[in-house]
Scaffold this active site. Structure first.
Site, short mmCIF file in Angstrom:
data_model
loop_
_atom_site.label_atom_id
_atom_site.label_comp_id
_atom_site.label_asym_id
_atom_site.label_seq_id
_atom_site.Cartn_x
_atom_site.Cartn_y
_atom_site.Cartn_z
CB ALA A 68 -0.92 -0.01 1.22
N PRO A 90 3.19 -0.32 5.00
CG PRO A 90 2.81 1.79 5.91
CD PRO A 90 3.17 0.38 6.29
CB CYS A 91 4.94 1.15 -0.60
SG CYS A 91 6.23 1.29 -1.85
CG PHE A 92 7.61 5.21 0.77
CD1 PHE A 92 8.80 5.73 0.27
CD2 PHE A 92 6.50 5.23 -0.04
CE1 PHE A 92 8.87 6.26 -1.00
CE2 PHE A 92 6.55 5.78 -1.32
CZ PHE A 92 7.73 6.29 -1.80
CE LYS A 148 10.19 1.85 -1.47
NZ LYS A 148 9.44 0.59 -1.26
#
Length: 266
Positions: A86, A145-147, A161
């Site tokens: 996400a 989360p993606c980050f 990131k």
């Protein structure tokens, strides 16, 4: 018989106005179809009309988020055609590259070539960034989360990131799109879980923290276009209004991304 080397790949660039989640994903998928049809690559740079959480293609998310709480905060959801986890789109700049698969037959090779353009653009903005090393592994498509964690080969700054990207290939074409953070508001993803995660989301790198102030969208978009032109001087702008096939493809693909059976398919 005389053989001729293949013609060099033609590139176009497109800066889109802010759109909702379904329209943004429809444009990327329609441009992927255009890559199959024309053999051209397109760098698209865009923003989002309102805060939107995009879910990875194979991410399990049905029932995981408090949709009433999300709606009260003006957050909508869309599921990407690409994988990964996400990602909150709002204080960021999103890019996509669509190209025939011949651009680079290997997924890693295409990542490397696209990341070179992204790194050049970041350098033009005054950001010192690099690729995450081999010690990083690819996270599973869970609810984090993606980050929260970089994978090997992703773009990081000061160990955090900065750019989250995902790539997908189908029928001879590829789509890679990703997000360059302006500000770090990714913790909102965890706040909207039906059962909030008690572990705080690790901080991500942002253009605002690295530059001392948040740059304008136009500045980031222009840096990306300039980096592409430095790599491919013959790059020309794309004029969607003159491509009726592309416009019909966008309309057709939008129906998929507004459908809750796709968004919450798993």
């Amino acid at each position: 018989m005389t053989t001729h080397p293949p013609a060099p790949l033609q590139w176009r660039h497109l800066i889109s106005p802010p759109l909702d989640g379904a329209a943004n994903m429809a444009w990327d998928l329609a441009l992927m179809a255009r890559a199959r049809r024309t053999g051209q690559a397109v760098l698209r740079i865009y923003a989002w009309r309102s805060p939107t959480i995009s879910l990875g293609r194979n991410q399990t998310a049905r029932g995981a988020y408090d949709l009433a709480r999300a709606a009260s905060r003006g957050v909508t959801f869309v599921r990407r055609p690409t994988g990964g986890r996400a990602l909150l789109h709002y204080h960021e700049v999103t890019y996509s590259v669509t190209a025939p698969e011949a651009f680079d037959p290997s997924l890693r090779g295409a990542y490397t070539r696209i990341n070179a353009i992204l790194l050049d653009a970041l350098t033009r903005l005054g950001v010192r960034a690099e690729l995450a090393g081999a010690r990083m592994h690819t996270p599973s498509p869970g609810l984090s989360p993606c980050f929260a964690q970089p994978s090997q080969g992703e773009i990081v700054a000061d160990g955090h990131k900065l750019v989250g990207s995902a790539q997908w290939r189908q029928d001879g074409a590829l789509l890679q799109h990703g997000s360059i953070l302006m500000e770090d508001d990714q913790q909102l993803i965890g706040d909207l879980l039906a059962t909030p995660n008690p572990v705080p989301t690790p901080p991500a790198a942002t253009l605002a923290s690295l530059l001392g102030a948040e740059p304008r969208f136009d500045a980031v978009a222009n840096a990306l276009v300039d980096a592409l032109r430095a790599a491919v001087p013959e790059t020309q702008p794309l004029h969607p209004a003159t491509d009726a096939v592309l416009s019909r493809a966008v309309e057709r693909e939008t129906t998929t991304f507004v459908d809750d059976t796709w968004t919450w398919r798993r």
